[in-house]
Design an enzyme around this catalytic site. Structure first.
Site, PDB file in Angstrom:
ATOM      1  N   ALA A  62       0.921  -1.314   0.091  1.00  0.00           N
ATOM      2  CA  ALA A  62       0.059   0.042  -0.273  1.00  0.00           C
ATOM      3  C   ALA A  62       0.770   1.398   0.116  1.00  0.00           C
ATOM      4  O   ALA A  62       2.056   1.170   0.358  1.00  0.00           O
ATOM      5  CB  ALA A  62      -0.872  -0.059   1.469  1.00  0.00           C
ATOM      6  N   GLY A 101       0.869  -4.998   1.098  1.00  0.00           N
ATOM      7  CA  GLY A 101      -0.292  -5.036   0.101  1.00  0.00           C
ATOM      8  C   GLY A 101      -0.113  -5.805  -1.066  1.00  0.00           C
ATOM      9  O   GLY A 101      -1.130  -6.460  -1.821  1.00  0.00           O
ATOM     10  N   GLU A 104      -0.704  -9.295  -0.349  1.00  0.00           N
ATOM     11  CA  GLU A 104      -2.284  -9.662  -0.117  1.00  0.00           C
ATOM     12  C   GLU A 104      -3.027  -9.489  -1.384  1.00  0.00           C
ATOM     13  O   GLU A 104      -3.817 -10.288  -1.495  1.00  0.00           O
ATOM     14  CB  GLU A 104      -2.865  -8.477   0.849  1.00  0.00           C
ATOM     15  CG  GLU A 104      -2.039  -8.533   2.324  1.00  0.00           C
ATOM     16  CD  GLU A 104      -2.272  -7.534   3.168  1.00  0.00           C
ATOM     17  OE1 GLU A 104      -2.007  -6.287   2.854  1.00  0.00           O
ATOM     18  OE2 GLU A 104      -2.874  -7.688   4.303  1.00  0.00           O
ATOM     19  N   GLU A 124       4.434  -5.166   7.138  1.00  0.00           N
ATOM     20  CA  GLU A 124       3.856  -4.195   8.110  1.00  0.00           C
ATOM     21  C   GLU A 124       4.069  -3.800   9.484  1.00  0.00           C
ATOM     22  O   GLU A 124       4.333  -2.884  10.208  1.00  0.00           O
ATOM     23  CB  GLU A 124       2.202  -4.348   8.030  1.00  0.00           C
ATOM     24  CG  GLU A 124       1.584  -4.137   6.627  1.00  0.00           C
ATOM     25  CD  GLU A 124       1.878  -5.529   5.641  1.00  0.00           C
ATOM     26  OE1 GLU A 124       2.521  -6.428   5.972  1.00  0.00           O
ATOM     27  OE2 GLU A 124       0.988  -5.415   4.824  1.00  0.00           O
TER      28      GLU A 124
HETATM   29  N1  T1G Z   1       4.686   3.503  -0.016  1.00  0.00           N
HETATM   30  C1  T1G Z   1       5.140   4.649  -0.688  1.00  0.00           C
HETATM   31  N2  T1G Z   1       6.240   4.990  -1.006  1.00  0.00           N
HETATM   32  C2  T1G Z   1       7.219   3.750  -0.696  1.00  0.00           C
HETATM   33  C3  T1G Z   1       6.768   2.360  -0.283  1.00  0.00           C
HETATM   34  C4  T1G Z   1       5.446   2.443   0.081  1.00  0.00           C
HETATM   35  N3  T1G Z   1       4.876   1.101   0.256  1.00  0.00           N
HETATM   36  N4  T1G Z   1       7.906   1.854  -0.257  1.00  0.00           N
HETATM   37  C5  T1G Z   1       8.933   2.671  -0.841  1.00  0.00           C
HETATM   38  N5  T1G Z   1       8.438   3.788  -0.971  1.00  0.00           N
HETATM   39  C6  T1G Z   1       9.302   5.005  -1.589  1.00  0.00           C
HETATM   40  C7  T1G Z   1      10.605   5.262  -0.656  1.00  0.00           C
HETATM   41  O1  T1G Z   1      10.152   6.116   0.305  1.00  0.00           O
HETATM   42  C8  T1G Z   1      11.396   5.820  -1.660  1.00  0.00           C
HETATM   43  O2  T1G Z   1      11.127   7.039  -2.001  1.00  0.00           O
HETATM   44  C9  T1G Z   1      11.294   4.941  -3.010  1.00  0.00           C
HETATM   45  O3  T1G Z   1       9.834   4.487  -2.919  1.00  0.00           O
HETATM   46  C10 T1G Z   1      12.193   3.851  -2.914  1.00  0.00           C
HETATM   47  O4  T1G Z   1      12.314   3.262  -1.932  1.00  0.00           O
HETATM   48  C11 T1G Z   1      -2.806  -2.830   3.370  1.00  0.00           C
HETATM   49  C12 T1G Z   1      -1.184  -1.303   4.776  1.00  0.00           C
HETATM   50  C13 T1G Z   1       9.897  -1.767  -1.449  1.00  0.00           C
HETATM   51  C14 T1G Z   1      11.858  -3.076  -0.430  1.00  0.00           C
HETATM   52  O5  T1G Z   1       6.355  -1.544   4.413  1.00  0.00           O
HETATM   53  O6  T1G Z   1      10.597  -1.921   2.134  1.00  0.00           O
HETATM   54  O7  T1G Z   1       1.119  -2.587   2.326  1.00  0.00           O
HETATM   55  O8  T1G Z   1      13.083   8.423  -1.427  1.00  0.00           O
HETATM   56  O9  T1G Z   1      14.555   3.640  -1.533  1.00  0.00           O
HETATM   57  O10 T1G Z   1      15.678   0.189  -1.695  1.00  0.00           O
HETATM   58  O11 T1G Z   1      -1.687  -4.415   4.612  1.00  0.00           O
HETATM   59  O12 T1G Z   1      11.010   0.357  -0.113  1.00  0.00           O
HETATM   60  O13 T1G Z   1      12.730   7.786  -3.588  1.00  0.00           O
HETATM   61  O14 T1G Z   1      11.299   9.461  -2.448  1.00  0.00           O
HETATM   62  O15 T1G Z   1      13.195   1.898  -0.112  1.00  0.00           O
HETATM   63  O16 T1G Z   1      14.538  -0.490  -3.778  1.00  0.00           O
HETATM   64  C15 T1G Z   1       4.043  -2.443   3.510  1.00  0.00           C
HETATM   65  C16 T1G Z   1       8.215  -0.523   2.389  1.00  0.00           C
HETATM   66  C17 T1G Z   1       3.126  -1.035   3.260  1.00  0.00           C
HETATM   67  C18 T1G Z   1       7.363  -2.027   2.438  1.00  0.00           C
HETATM   68  C19 T1G Z   1      12.154  -1.095  -1.912  1.00  0.00           C
HETATM   69  N6  T1G Z   1       5.074  -2.208   2.603  1.00  0.00           N
HETATM   70  N7  T1G Z   1       8.927  -0.406   1.317  1.00  0.00           N
HETATM   71  O17 T1G Z   1      13.394  -0.910  -1.567  1.00  0.00           O
HETATM   72  O18 T1G Z   1      13.792   1.356  -2.555  1.00  0.00           O
HETATM   73  S1  T1G Z   1       1.639  -0.983   4.289  1.00  0.00           S
HETATM   74  C20 T1G Z   1       6.348  -1.902   3.339  1.00  0.00           C
HETATM   75  C21 T1G Z   1      10.399  -1.108   1.469  1.00  0.00           C
HETATM   76  C22 T1G Z   1       0.706  -2.059   3.339  1.00  0.00           C
HETATM   77  C23 T1G Z   1      -1.438  -3.451   3.737  1.00  0.00           C
HETATM   78  C24 T1G Z   1      -0.480  -2.435   4.488  1.00  0.00           C
HETATM   79  C25 T1G Z   1      11.314  -0.887   0.556  1.00  0.00           C
HETATM   80  C26 T1G Z   1      11.274  -1.745  -0.951  1.00  0.00           C
HETATM   81  P1  T1G Z   1      12.051   8.348  -2.337  1.00  0.00           P
HETATM   82  P2  T1G Z   1      13.643   2.359  -1.284  1.00  0.00           P
HETATM   83  P3  T1G Z   1      14.489  -0.100  -2.277  1.00  0.00           P
END
Ligand code: T1G
Length: 678
Positions: A62, A101, A104, A124
């Site tokens: 998400a 997500g 999911e 999450e």
């Molecule tokens: N949402 C928005 N922005 C995101 C994002 C996300 N989920 N993940 C990464 N970004 C942005 C990040 O801030 C950066 O921005 C750019 O993308 C590159 O990220 C309903 C509620 C996926 C392994 O917790 O672990 O789903 O600095 O440098 O090293 O159940 O990003 O370029 O402006 O980290 O290649 C759950 C979080 C969400 C995963 C990629 N998902 N992200 O790593 O790139 S909640 C997470 C990561 C959810 C549902 C629930 C990593 C990555 P900028 P990056 P990367």
């Protein structure tokens, strides 16, 4: 360009997600995908669906930037339900990481295929929430409770191989064939009448061991202490074994809304974005592109030099380590090899990877062998005279565009740079011990350090897996300068009646892995202590003189048994009491609350001074330093975010109550009801 496109391949509708950089399920994406699902549902010519993604991963989940705002329909749970309720089979083609997500969505499909590099996870919990789109209810139904619990509660992804083994992936195919294999798979199942529906499966739930939850809670009690999200994750999975799917989903939603609005999730989301923001340098000219770095020179094969070298060796860089004596060189290389072998034994590297890394290493006793290095990092003794001598030599030897870096923890990088003819190519690269493990790297920007050298340092940090934070030049830069304030108070508290164990417990109760006196014993009390010049002037000196030099001697501020378990020491208490009596300080019982305020508030104030002086670009950088370099508990966000959370007026009042310094910035922000992190 739409972030979701569709294409008919015969009777198969291929739905493609393309929302760089991580294919996050933003509102726009959810709307577009919901429309595609409706198209599939209403078109009788469509007999099966493939959901795939462009780019380097399937989806990072998400869109975290949308959290805290009112939910916009279709929510992700609604979208996933629409996929699951299609009366046609749906195949998810996972071209890489599928997290949160993203996982999911894949669970809402009937089938899932991936490639060898595919990783699937529900991270999450790492941002203080729980899977809020059915993950806590569908995953245990697909892979079983025993496999689902660690995935959801640790937040760590599983490999494609593991996913296939536990039934989370149906097939693994070659990356270049993923799209066509997914379409073929869809055609294969298109005719079938029965397709697995995650939410309707009961076999894995029925087969679970009811005792698994108690055992899991007991096994992880210490690690999960005080954290809201992991507890709710376990509870949600447990409810999946007790309630109907719909009832379980309702509880998951309730827990999600509770957690996402909670302080711990706000802090953890702050840490997530702060870490990424820290890698950016405000105002960097567009033409400041990173220099190519192929060969790295390290001066010094000690603990720091060896650890620093490992970062580059593991990332595939050629490294030359230079020492003054062969014996020191051999010892240093031996420690590198020992560390790699230990990593391989833990399964974190293969033997082949170890040999590959070691293959990049060369050693020398001659500075001349650094002449062709693109970057040279000195990790010699922390004495300015020695640093200057080293940089004088480097200036004469290194090639014209080489970057010369100091690993100094405290010293003035401008003064070091001034003893070269090219101060614009001098930078501080402050690694944290153990340098091959700790993620934090303070990139110290000298007055004359060029933008290109800074861009190169930040780019290199990311390539070797470090979290880089820019610091200006001051004594101790960001982290150690704030740490000094805490150590000062810890010593003063001993003179006023507190004991090491009480002071340490206040910080471990707050969430630090250890307190100041435990840290001192671990590092060694004799750092910087000279037995030839000792004068019994401080508690620490007297302890060193008595052989109490820390864990390595079996005693320091604490006594240690053979398993390094610590117990308070009567001898130490007597030494402290003796000093306290001489200091004239009135001895008193000191509350834990006062200890916490006196240890942490001055750090916040020093952070405000660091911001005032422009040593740090932003408050969130200071938080990133402390979370990644000093064990500040991430679920409180770091010193500056924590101060924002408790209120800067409370910090101000506490500092004034204890007669401590208050910076202008803190006073002004407190007066206006503002925060450091904006
Ligand atoms: N949402 C928005 N922005 C995101 C994002 C996300 N989920 N993940 C990464 N970004 C942005 C990040 O801030 C950066 O921005 C750019 O993308 C590159 O990220 C309903 C509620 C996926 C392994 O917790 O672990 O789903 O600095 O440098 O090293 O159940 O990003 O370029 O402006 O980290 O290649 C759950 C979080 C969400 C995963 C990629 N998902 N992200 O790593 O790139 S909640 C997470 C990561 C959810 C549902 C629930 C990593 C990555 P900028 P990056 P990367």
């Amino acid at each position: 360009m739409s972030k979701v496109t569709t294409k008919r391949e015969g009777e198969v509708l291929v739905v493609t997600l393309d929302n760089p950089p991580v294919n996050a399920f933003s509102t726009e994406v959810r709307n577009a995908m919901a429309a595609a699902v409706e198209d599939a549902a209403s078109d009788d010519g469509v007999k099966a669906v493939v959901i795939r993604a462009e780019g380097r991963m399937f989806s990072g989940g998400a869109d975290i930037t949308e959290f805290g705002k009112a939910p916009v329909h279709p929510t992700l749970p609604e979208l996933i339900d629409s996929i699951e309720n299609l009366d046609k089979p749906v195949v998810a083609a996972l071209n890489g990481t599928a997290l949160g997500g993203g996982c999911e969505i894949a669970l809402g499909c009937n089938y899932r295929i991936g490639v060898p590099a595919t990783k699937i996870g529900l991270p999450e919990v790492k941002i203080g929430i729980l899977p809020g789109a059915g993950g806590t209810q569908r995953l245990p139904r697909v892979v079983g409770v025993e496999e689902a619990l660690p995935i959801i509660v640790t937040g760590n992804p599983v490999s494609a191989k593991k996913a296939e083994a536990i039934g989370l992936l149906d097939r693994i195919v070659a990356p270049e064939r993923l799209r066509e294999e997914a379409i073929a798979f869809a055609r294969e199942v298109a005719g079938g009448s029965e397709h697995p529906v995650s939410s309707k499966r009961t076999d894995r739930i029925d087969a679970h061991d009811p005792g698994v939850f108690k055992a899991f809670r007991e096994k992880n009690a210490r690690r999960l202490k005080g954290l809201d999200a992991p507890a709710r994750c376990i509870e949600a999975v447990e409810l999946a074994t007790q309630l109907s799917y719909d009832e379980g989903i309702a509880k998951e939603r309730e827990f999600f809304m509770e957690l996402v609005m909670g302080d711990q999730s706000k802090a953890l989301r702050h840490v997530f974005f702060a870490e990424r923001q820290a890698g950016k340098i405000d105002g960097l000219p567009k033409d400041a592109v990173p220099l190519p770095i192929r060969k790295v020179g390290i001066i010094g094969a000690g603990t720091m030099g060896g650890g620093i070298a490992m970062n580059f060796l593991s990332a595939g860089y050629d490294v030359t380590i230079v020492e003054r004596e062969q014996e020191a060189l051999d010892r240093g290389v031996g420690i590198i090899r020992k560390n790699y072998d230990a990593t391989a034994r833990k399964g974190r590297m293969t033997e082949e990877q170890v040999e590959k890394a070691m293959g990049h290493l060369s050693t020398s006793l001659d500075y001349q062998d650094l002449a062709d290095c693109d970057l040279v990092i000195e990790a010699v003794f922390e004495l300015m005279a020695i640093k200057k001598d080293v940089f004088g030599k480097l200036d004469a030897i290194c090639k014209p565009d080489a970057i010369m870096a100091s690993n100094t923890s405290y010293l003035d990088v401008n003064e070091i740079a001034a003893c070269t003819s090219r101060p614009e190519q001098v930078v501080g690269l402050h690694f944290f011990s153990p340098a091959n493990i700790m993620r934090l790297l303070e990139v110290v920007r000298g007055e004359k350090t060029s933008p290109q050298v800074m861009a190169t340092a930040m780019d290199l940090a990311k390539k070797i897996g470090k979290v880089a934070v820019v610091s200006g030049v001051c004594h101790g830069f960001i982290g150690n300068r704030m740490l000094a304030k805490r150590q000062e108070q810890a010593s003063e508290l001993l003179m006023e009646g507190a004991r090491p164990a009480q002071v340490d417990k206040v910080l471990t109760d707050f969430g630090f892995p250890m307190g100041p006196f435990q840290m001192a014993d671990l590092a060694g009390l004799d750092i910087g202590w000279d037995p030839e010049k000792t004068s019994s002037a401080t508690v620490r000196e007297v302890l060193c003189e008595r052989g109490r030099r820390g864990q390595k001697t079996g005693k320091g501020f604490y006594d240690y048994d053979e398993n390094r378990q610590r117990t308070p020491s009567d001898e130490v208490d007597a030494v402290i009491a003796d000093f306290a009596a001489k200091s004239g300080e009135e001895q008193r019982d000191i509350s834990d609350e006062e200890i916490r305020e006196r240890l942490l508030y001055p750090m916040v104030n020093e952070g405000a001074l660091i911001l005032e002086e422009g040593v740090s670009q932003r408050a969130s950088d200071i938080d990133t330093v402390w979370v990644n370099g000093y064990g500040w508990p991430p679920h409180t966000g770091g010193p500056m975010f924590w101060a924002d959370t408790i209120g800067l007026d409370s910090v101000l009042a506490g500092l004034e109550k204890h007669g401590m310094e208050v910076s202008q910035l803190l006073r002004e922000k407190a007066a206006k009801g503002e925060t450091f992190n904006g």
